[in-house]
Every structure is written in structure tokens, then in C-alpha cells.
Design an enzyme around this catalytic site. Structure first.
Site, short mmCIF file in Angstrom:
data_model
loop_
_atom_site.label_atom_id
_atom_site.label_comp_id
_atom_site.label_asym_id
_atom_site.label_seq_id
_atom_site.Cartn_x
_atom_site.Cartn_y
_atom_site.Cartn_z
N TYR A 63 48.43 45.13 44.10
CA TYR A 63 49.24 44.96 45.31
C TYR A 63 50.05 46.24 45.44
O TYR A 63 50.95 46.51 44.64
CB TYR A 63 50.17 43.75 45.18
CG TYR A 63 50.94 43.46 46.46
CD1 TYR A 63 50.47 42.54 47.39
CD2 TYR A 63 52.14 44.12 46.74
CE1 TYR A 63 51.14 42.29 48.56
CE2 TYR A 63 52.83 43.88 47.91
CZ TYR A 63 52.33 42.96 48.82
OH TYR A 63 53.01 42.72 49.99
N TYR A 127 57.49 46.73 43.20
CA TYR A 127 56.15 47.27 42.92
C TYR A 127 56.10 47.87 41.51
O TYR A 127 55.24 47.51 40.70
CB TYR A 127 55.77 48.31 43.97
CG TYR A 127 54.53 49.10 43.63
CD1 TYR A 127 53.29 48.48 43.55
CD2 TYR A 127 54.61 50.47 43.36
CE1 TYR A 127 52.14 49.21 43.21
CE2 TYR A 127 53.47 51.20 43.04
CZ TYR A 127 52.24 50.57 42.96
OH TYR A 127 51.12 51.29 42.62
N LYS A 131 54.05 46.40 38.20
CA LYS A 131 53.03 47.23 37.57
C LYS A 131 53.35 47.45 36.09
O LYS A 131 52.45 47.43 35.24
CB LYS A 131 52.89 48.57 38.30
CG LYS A 131 52.23 48.48 39.68
CD LYS A 131 50.79 48.02 39.64
CE LYS A 131 49.86 49.08 39.13
NZ LYS A 131 48.43 48.64 39.16
#
Length: 283
Positions: A63, A127, A131
Site C-alpha cells: 500500500y 506508510y 512498512k
């Protein structure tokens, strides 16, 4: 023959692997789209893995909508963290080496020299945090894995900075681009090529590696070179981060130290300008 499963074949990196496959006759590829192989579904992953005796799985699924992730926290975590964890667990079960693509966003951008693989991580937004959680899950589950962190990925495929700039150059007469964030633009085809060299080397020095094209540049200078190479007459203005507020905070300094992967593969990494010229000619 080496057997390789590639996830998210429709993304920009997945499409780069498909374009390079013909140059690697000793690798038998199986490409799966995100609808064919949902990495957040264990049964789905195992169905894909049990069909073949895979040596490697290259995970291109992520994503990557950095600003949207600030609100879509659950979805970003599901793909970037939980998906990576489930993939690692299935790779362990079927004895498959996982090659997972990660990001410079695991760092906070407060450094003044290129980030080493072992430097302290401190992601600024959802994000980067998801990750990093994915990286940690993989390293907790697997021993035979490569995590490849990269930065500022672009190509002739998918949505990325290069294609956005080229589109805007046709739609507008003038544009402002941030000049106080620096990093290393990375051609996704170069990244894919490096990963295939890593596979063919059969190297087992597992762990975290950094890969980006050589050179350090701002988004403004990156855009300037894109417009120069594409003969665009658009007026380009340098702006500061504060002039262009976004939901997610970006690292101001995103330069990765790439010597570890260079030495491992005896690799001469191309300069970003050389690769950008190639990408534009491929368009």
C-alpha cells in the site's frame, strides 16, 4: 532452472519484472496480480506456493499511497505489515526465500549522510510505520530473506513522479515543485534488474540491503531534468515543503547508502540521470 513467484504483477515494479523476464531464460517466472494472490490471505498464498516448487518469492505488493495511508491506517497495516508477515510464514512453510521491497520512509530524514542498513529507524507517518512493521515481521519469522529498501521509485509503468510531471507539462504552463527535500530517484527497472542478479548469484548473505540510483537531488531538480529531457517549455518554480502541505510528513533527507549491495553483487549502480534518460526513451 530457478522458480520465482512475483506478487502484484500489475504494479510498476511487477511490470518491470515482466519486461525483463525474457532476458533471464534460466528463471521460470509465475506472475500473480493482487486479485490472483491476496497477500493478506494465508490460504490464497499457500494455494499459489503449493502449485510449484518455488525457490524465491519477490513481494512487490504494497500500500504505497503515502497521504491516503494517514487515514486508511487499517488498510495500510493490513497490506504492508500483516501481508508481509503472512507471506513470510508461508515462505517458511514451503522453504521459499522471500525478497521483500521496502522503503526509505522507515527513516525520519534528519540525517545529513546516507542511511546505512543498520541505522536507527524512526518513520514519520503511517506508510513508513507499516512498512517497518512488515520488515520486522519478516525478520522475526524467516532466516532466508532479503529486504531491499529503495527510494523515489519511478518507471514507464503505473503512477509515479515521472509520469505525473510529464502529464502536468501537457496540462499546465507553470508548476511549483518542492526543493528542500532531497533523495535519490530510482528507476524501477534498475531495481528489478538488481534483484534478478541477486537471484542468479544464488547468494545467501541474507538481511537488509539498500538500493537506489546514484546521485542526490531535490524533487525540484528531478522535475527540472524530466522537463529538459522531454523538451517541455513549462515554467518550473522551486517551492518549500511548507508551501505544499500534505497529510503525511515526508523525510527531508532520503539518501540511502548502497555500498553493501554493490559489494555483494559486484554491481556498478547507474547515476539517476542516466537511468532517467533511459526511462523517458522507453516511454
Amino acid at each position: 532452472m530457478t522458480h520465482v513467484l512475483v506478487t502484484a504483477k500489475d504494479g510498476q515494479l511487477g511490470q518491470c519484472f515482466q519486461s525483463l523476464a525474457v532476458k533471464h531464460p534460466n528463471i521460470q517466472f509465475v506472475f500473480k496480480s493482487s486479485s490472483d494472490l491476496d497477500i493478506t490471505n494465508t490460504a490464497n498464498i499457500e494455494d499459489a506456493l503449493k502449485d510449484h516448487t518455488f525457490d524465491y518469492c519477490i513481494n512487490c505488493a504494497a500500500y504505497t499511497a503515502v497521504d491516503k495511508a494517514e487515514e486508511a491506517i487499517e488498510l495500510a497495516d493490513k497490506v504492508n505489515h500483516i501481508g508481509a508477515k503472512l507471506l513470510a510464514e508461508s515462505c517458511k512453510k514451503f522453504n521459499v526465500t522471500l525478497i521483500h521491497v521496502s522503503t526509505d520512509f522507515v527513516f525520519d530524514g534528519k540525517a545529513t549522510v546516507p542511511y546505512l542498513e543498520d541505522d536507527i529507524t524512526n518513520p514519520l507517518g503511517v506508510y513508513g510505520k507499516t512498512k517497518l512493521a512488515g520488515e520486522q515481521a519478516i525478520s522475526n519469522v524467516l532466516e532466508n530473506y532479503f529486504i531491499i529498501r529503495t527510494s523515489w521509485l519511478y518507471s514507464e509503468y503505473g503512477n509515479n513522479f515521472l509520469k505525473t510531471m510529464l502529464r502536468l507539462s501537457k496540462e499546465r504552463n507553470e508548476i511549483g515543485v518542492v526543493g528542500d527535500q532531497v533523495g535519490s530517484p530510482t528507476y524501477a527497472r534498475d531495481l528489478a534488474d538488481m534483484i534478478l542478479r541477486l537471484i542468479e548469484s544464488k547468494n545467501t548473505s541474507y538481511g537488509v540491503y539498500h538500493y537506489s540510483n546514484k546521485g542526490v537531488v531535490s524533487w525540484y531538480d528531478f522535475a527540472k531534468e524530466i522537463f529538459k529531457l522531454s523538451d517541455s517549455s513549462i515554467t518550473l518554480n522551486k517551492i518549500e515543503t511548507k508551501d505544499y502541505p500534505t497529510p503525511a510528513v515526508r523525510p527531508k533527507y532520503s539518501v540511502l547508502h548502497t555500498e553493501r549491495i554493490s559489494k555483494l553483487l559486484d554491481l556498478k549502480i547507474p547515476n539517476w540521470k542516466v537511468s532517467l534518460t533511459q526511462a523517458i526513451s522507453n516511454l
